[in-house]
Design a protein around this motif. Sequence first.
Motif, short mmCIF file in Angstrom:
data_model
loop_
_atom_site.label_atom_id
_atom_site.label_comp_id
_atom_site.label_asym_id
_atom_site.label_seq_id
_atom_site.Cartn_x
_atom_site.Cartn_y
_atom_site.Cartn_z
N LEU A 55 74.04 42.08 74.63
CA LEU A 55 73.80 40.93 73.75
C LEU A 55 75.08 40.15 73.50
O LEU A 55 75.07 38.90 73.47
N ILE A 56 76.20 40.85 73.31
CA ILE A 56 77.47 40.16 73.08
C ILE A 56 77.87 39.35 74.31
O ILE A 56 78.29 38.19 74.21
N VAL A 57 77.71 39.94 75.49
CA VAL A 57 78.05 39.22 76.72
C VAL A 57 77.15 37.99 76.88
O VAL A 57 77.61 36.91 77.25
N PHE A 58 75.86 38.16 76.57
CA PHE A 58 74.93 37.04 76.68
C PHE A 58 75.30 35.92 75.70
O PHE A 58 75.24 34.74 76.04
N ALA A 59 75.69 36.30 74.47
CA ALA A 59 76.06 35.29 73.47
C ALA A 59 77.31 34.53 73.91
O ALA A 59 77.38 33.30 73.78
N ILE A 60 78.30 35.27 74.44
CA ILE A 60 79.53 34.61 74.90
C ILE A 60 79.23 33.67 76.05
O ILE A 60 79.72 32.53 76.11
N ARG A 61 78.40 34.12 76.98
CA ARG A 61 78.03 33.27 78.12
C ARG A 61 77.31 32.01 77.66
O ARG A 61 77.57 30.90 78.17
N THR A 62 76.42 32.16 76.68
CA THR A 62 75.67 31.01 76.17
C THR A 62 76.59 30.01 75.51
O THR A 62 76.46 28.79 75.68
N LEU A 63 77.56 30.50 74.72
CA LEU A 63 78.49 29.61 74.03
C LEU A 63 79.40 28.87 75.00
O LEU A 63 79.78 27.71 74.78
N LEU A 64 79.76 29.55 76.09
CA LEU A 64 80.66 28.92 77.07
C LEU A 64 79.96 27.87 77.91
O LEU A 64 80.60 26.99 78.47
N GLN A 65 78.64 28.00 78.03
CA GLN A 65 77.90 27.01 78.82
C GLN A 65 77.78 25.70 78.05
O GLN A 65 77.70 25.68 76.82
#
Length: 532
Positions: A55-65
């Motif tokens: 979930l943390i990796v997904f959240a970081i990826r979403t914010l960077l997009q």
Amino acid sequence: MSSTQSLDLLFSFLSRSYATVETNFYKIPGSSVVARYVRSSHQNDPGRTLLEVILIVFAIRTLLQSRTRGDQSGKHFIKFDEKEIDDLVDEWTPEPLAQTLTPEEQADLASVPVIVGPTGPKPKLSSGKTVINLASYNFTGLAGNDAIKASAIDTLKKYGLGSCGPPGFYGTQDVHIQLEQDIADFLGTEAAILYSQAFSTISSVIPAFCKRGDIIVADRGVNFAIQKGLQISRCTVRWYDHNDMKSLEHVLESVEKECRKRKGPLTRRFIVTEGIFDHDGEMSDLPKLVELKKKFKYRLILDESISFGSVGRTGRGLTELYNVPASEVDMLVGSVANSLSSCGGFCAGSHIVVNHQRINGTSFVFSASMPPALTVAASEGINILRNTPSILTTLHENVRAVRAILDRVDCITIPSHPASAVIHLQVRWQTLQLPTPTSASPGKPSNPLSAKPRDPPQFNVEQEEKLLQDIVEEALAQGVLVTRAKCIRAQELNEVRPSIRLALTSALSRKDCEKAAGVVKAAFVKVVGKRR
């Protein structure tokens, strides 16, 4: 270099990197708390740790997009030339903001009479006809009072027209403070607060005190303004059957059991009802309401918009009629527009109740205060009521005279209380070839969670309203102005039974009232007789 040496160098690098990251991590405030949480979570449920990492990796990826990134290639878009775009715009028809009025609604609007000149007990219509007025809420007959008009003219010369500001923003004038004091003294409360619009008074008082999580126990037959106040407050609302004190006690007991079972925090609790109900003219049992609110430790919000100025020896409302001290009602709401022939409303109670509304009452804070001339007119009206109790005596005699004639008519049902100056006339079902409405079974109570009664009465709204409108027009043709009770059908919590609403006044003589009642009786008999 052998593969073993390469692995040793790699592991050494990773170890030093981990040590550096760990050292820097623990320098962050609160990092030790996070570390303890991760160790405890991983020890108890390793799968949860994996899920949290994902979930943390997904959240970081979403914010960077980029959230505004679109398909730059345009391959998924249909391209139109200018002519095609113009053709599509010309062909597009916007959805109407509102539906066109039906023929019935247009006829309803067209049937509203227009008064030329001052209103009063015998106004003149635009048709040139002078009629007996049983439609206006001029209970005390103060509309057109010479003393009030003289005071209003003097005030107009001194103060001008409007206040041009809300009470909290330089809109308060000395005449407003005087009227508030007059109302409080008249009712016997510590203080009172003025609102410039009668409808918004109760719908502002309720959310000023009742917030999310609080509990309100309300009558199912309350008026539309109270319904709006309940919706705005976002409280937990429980409903009891219309003007049924046994149902109220049952609901209060059920709320008490529910709160004990949940063992939740203490919340504020309110009973909300009307003195005389606007929809049917029934009257609340104030002594029983006070008894129950004390027994279950509730606060009582009582809307006396109809009963203030129309019941009691001097028009002080239900508290005077039942000889109950006004201090027993936590928030006593009334109308300045009805019996005092002015505008606006008020809420009377303790100093704490009133001062809280000066900060939190939305209609008080954001609406311009009452025009000074109307404020002085209301104060003068209170003085007249205080010094001339014969006004209420005449009103009550007129009510009894009208009821004596209409109570005996076979085709009329009157749900209103005998002391109510607002009399609702419903068509008795036996005279119509329609199904008889089902009555609620006395054995099973309604669900307090629902505003709907267990067995709501059944009636044909369209057919009854058409029949009642024919009666209104027949009475008008004979020189008596009456009206159907109006409501917003699509927005009321419960369907309101159609009726003709009579509003009695002390400005008419007993003879005029008996004559008007006779005309209404004849109109009912004539119109309903055609349906037999």
